[in-house]
Design an enzyme around this catalytic site. Structure first.
Site, PDB file in Angstrom:
ATOM      1  N   GLN A  24       2.216  49.640  15.797  1.00  0.00           N
ATOM      2  CA  GLN A  24       3.527  49.879  15.214  1.00  0.00           C
ATOM      3  C   GLN A  24       3.347  50.895  14.082  1.00  0.00           C
ATOM      4  OE1 GLN A  24       5.945  48.996  17.133  1.00  0.00           O
ATOM      5  NE2 GLN A  24       6.969  47.304  16.092  1.00  0.00           N
ATOM      6  N   SER A  25       4.355  51.729  13.844  1.00  0.00           N
ATOM      7  CA  SER A  25       4.182  52.866  12.930  1.00  0.00           C
ATOM      8  C   SER A  25       4.136  52.457  11.471  1.00  0.00           C
ATOM      9  CB  SER A  25       5.316  53.882  13.142  1.00  0.00           C
ATOM     10  OG  SER A  25       5.266  54.391  14.457  1.00  0.00           O
TER      11      SER A  25
END
Length: 693
Positions: A24-25
């Site tokens: 996930q960023s």
């Protein structure tokens, strides 16, 4: 698609492990976008359905909360690439290409390694074999679209931010001394101590024109400067500590203190090692600059003047520019001399002459920039002397006004510092009272808390007492500066400005500051004579010429008058006596020092003058030993006859170095002290013979 998928998965693939990559960023997405994370973990069942045992399906989720824009700092992705390169991976699983990489360079490197090691890649749409052209082409397109998607997302965000910044409505972190109100308008900090500290900083720089002078004043007067914690523990709190030079420059260069809204002063980039760097953007390239957008501590015009002053103060060697602030050294025109031949700024070089350092103004632009020759070099002592005399003629009528301005400046400085120390003292009293209230409210039975609060209360009381004593001591010292006798001394000195300027105790840096207030620059041209062009503040100019300075050989040369006088004195005096006579006549050497026996001896040898000894020899004088051998007596007898005046003697050194000569005619002396004869002796001085009577 399922049948095609099973056709791509071979036994060789199943013999190796399957790796699921989860990313996930940002941490915000990890905490709130949980469905995306669950979908990525669910891909394990796809691998099991394709034939991989659950124990051989490995999950790499160490990159949760990290951006996929680059492989740097993504240990999980680098571990995956390593396993693929070693041929230990049968299939790589990822929800979509953007989860694996947002950068085409990283994505194509993974595809290339997967093709070489015959590793499959699976996403939500299907299975791809990078060794097949069609699958590889499709994976490349997906990687390009993933990178383009990141660019579109950034463009949308940056466009919105820039559009809001152009209206001056973008809410950005404010420097110390400025704060947001409830309606997002900007106002000065409510803390009076913070406001006074910043006001004192700008006032001091306005008067001195030097960032280092601001630091010295805060240090000399024991003043603290605020700093707000931006991140981590204690975020938002204000800490008071020592101020340094870089901090002052940071504040002076910040346009927010002038009430201007600015966006884009810095730009973020990456180095070849993919490290994030922050670069300053030139002022003409700032995307947004809105002067007078909110309240500030100084006006925009004063901010512009401060930037010009800081630009002139730079000491690095820049073509056509030199530092304008006074620095160490005796050169009066440091940073203000312009070469009359090429128009560049001239530098200062110091050369040791005896016990002092003499300044030289040199134009080294061609030498430094183009490996050429020095344009011109001029000794600076007589240039400085001429400029000093010119300034004395110019400044003397206005000296009284200068003294009054100095007196007012001292009073203003004392008042500003006293107000700031009063606010510090008030803050210390508040903290001590707050510690007292905390101590009184605690449960007496809770001894651990009571002891800690009591220690904190005592510490704040000690700090308050020390600050109060320092405040009183500094206030007494300031009162001495404003005393009536101090004012009278300032007025007296102003009326005798030439004596103040020429006083050896007046520091060179203070003279340079006075020159900076009056002179813009001085142009020097060295030919048969030295042409000096002075440009005063305000545009007035004045030119004059000076003779070329004498070479050192001529400066050190003893005047012919002194040599002639010394030659006459040596006929009757020794070196020590001749030195005394020269001093009484008012003669000095080239350094302005009195003559000594050693200096006279040096001059005598330099100009081949005969010494006192040689002159006496030429006149027939001999030593005591020579005369004793000639008369066949002892040297003691010669010394005795000399003391009794029977023999003529002359000094040629100290009181014991003499030469002797027999008097004319016959001399009858008793035989006492002779070697053999005991009867009286008649000495014939003409023939140097003796007869016994």
């Amino acid at each position: 698609m399922s049948t095609d998928a099973h056709q791509k998965v071979s036994t060789s693939h199943l013999e190796r492990d399957a790796y699921l990559y989860v990313r996930q960023s940002s941490l915000r997405q990890v905490m709130h976008n949980t469905e995306s994370t669950k979908r990525q973990y669910a891909l394990r069942q796809r691998a099991v359905a394709l034939g991989w045992p659950t124990a051989r399906v490995h999950t790499i989720d160490s990159d949760l909360g990290r951006s996929g824009a680059a492989a740097a700092d993504r240990d999980g992705f680098q571990h995956l690439v390593t396993k693929v390169a070693m041929g230990e991976v049968g299939i790589v699983l990822g929800l979509e290409v953007s989860r694996l990489a947002r950068n085409n360079a990283d994505w194509h490197r993974l595809i290339e390694l997967a093709a070489l090691s015959e590793t499959l890649i699976l996403d939500e749409d299907g299975i791809y074999d990078p060794a097949h052209f069609n699958d590889r082409l499709l994976l490349g397109l997906k990687g390009t679209m993933s990178e383009a998607e990141l660019h579109v997302l950034k463009a949308r965000l940056q466009g919105g931010i820039l559009n809001k910044a152009r209206r001056g409505e973008l809410k950005m972190p404010l420097p110390i001394g400025l704060a947001y109100q409830a309606d997002d308008t900007i106002t000065l900090d409510l803390d009076q101590q913070i406001r006074q500290s910043l006001a004192l900083l700008f006032t001091t720089f306005r008067k001195t024109g030097s960032a280092m002078a601001v630091v010295k004043r805060f240090t000399r007067e024991g003043l603290k400067f605020p700093q707000r914690i931006r991140r981590g523990i204690g975020k938002g709190e204000v800490h008071w500590g020592e101020i340094n030079h870089s901090r002052v420059l940071q504040i002076l260069h910040n346009p927010r203190y002038a009430g201007a809204f600015v966006y884009g002063r810095t730009r973020t980039g990456r180095t070849a090692q993919l490290q994030i760097t922050v670069r300053k953007v030139a002022r003409e390239n700032w995307p947004v600059l809105i002067p007078n957008a909110h309240v500030g501590y100084i006006s925009w015009e004063e901010y512009e003047r401060n930037q010009s002053t800081l630009h002139r103060n730079r000491t690095g060697f820049i073509s056509g520019e030199r530092g304008g602030m006074p620095r160490e050294g005796s050169a009066l025109l440091q940073g203000r001399v312009v070469c009359g031949l090429c128009g560049e700024r001239m530098r200062v070089r110091y050369q040791r002459i005896t016990a002092t350092l003499a300044p030289y103004y040199q134009c080294t632009e061609a030498s430094v920039r183009r490996a050429g020759k020095i344009c011109q070099s001029i000794r600076g002592s007589h240039i400085d002397q001429a400029i000093s005399e010119l300034l004395l003629e110019t400044v003397a009528p206005a000296a009284l006004n200068v003294a009054l301005a100095v007196q007012e400046e001292i009073a203003d400085r004392v008042r500003e510092a006293d107000e700031l120390r009063a606010t510090q003292l008030e803050q210390a009293r508040y903290e001590a009272e707050l510690a007292r209230r905390r101590y009184l409210k605690v449960d007496p039975d809770n001894r651990l808390v009571v002891d800690a609060l009591e220690a904190d209360w005592n510490e704040r009381l000690r700090r308050l007492d020390a600050l109060q004593q320092d405040h009183e001591r500094q206030r007494d010292a300031n009162q001495n500066l404003l005393a009536e006798d101090a004012r009278e001394r300032i007025m007296t000195l102003a009326q005798d400005f030439p004596r103040v300027w020429q006083n050896p105790r007046t520091e060179a840096i203070k003279r340079k500051r006075m020159v900076a207030l009056l002179v813009e620059d001085v142009t020097l041209t060295k030919r048969e004579e030295i042409t000096v062009g002075v440009r005063f503040r305000g545009g007035k100019t004045q030119s004059f010429t000076l003779p070329l300075p004498l070479p050192m050989s001529r400066i050190r040369k003893t005047p012919a008058e002194v040599v002639s006088t010394l030659n006459q004195l040596l006929e009757s005096y020794t070196d020590r006596e001749a030195a005394q006579q020269l001093n009484e006549l008012g003669h000095r050497n080239w350094q302005g020092q009195e003559f000594t026996a050693k200096k006279v001896s040096f001059v005598r040898r330099t100009y081949a003058l005969k010494s006192r000894l040689e002159r006496l020899r030429d006149r027939g004088f001999v030593t005591a030993l020579e005369l004793a051998n000639q008369l066949d007596v002892s040297t003691t007898t010669i010394y005795k006859w000399g003391r009794e005046g029977l023999l003529q003697r002359e000094l040629y050194g100290n009181a014991k170095r003499c030469l002797y000569r027999l008097p004319k005619g016959k001399l009858i002396v008793k035989g006492q002290g002779c070697r053999r004869p005991r009867a009286p002796i008649v000495i014939n001085a003409q023939s140097s013979t003796q007869e016994t009577v």
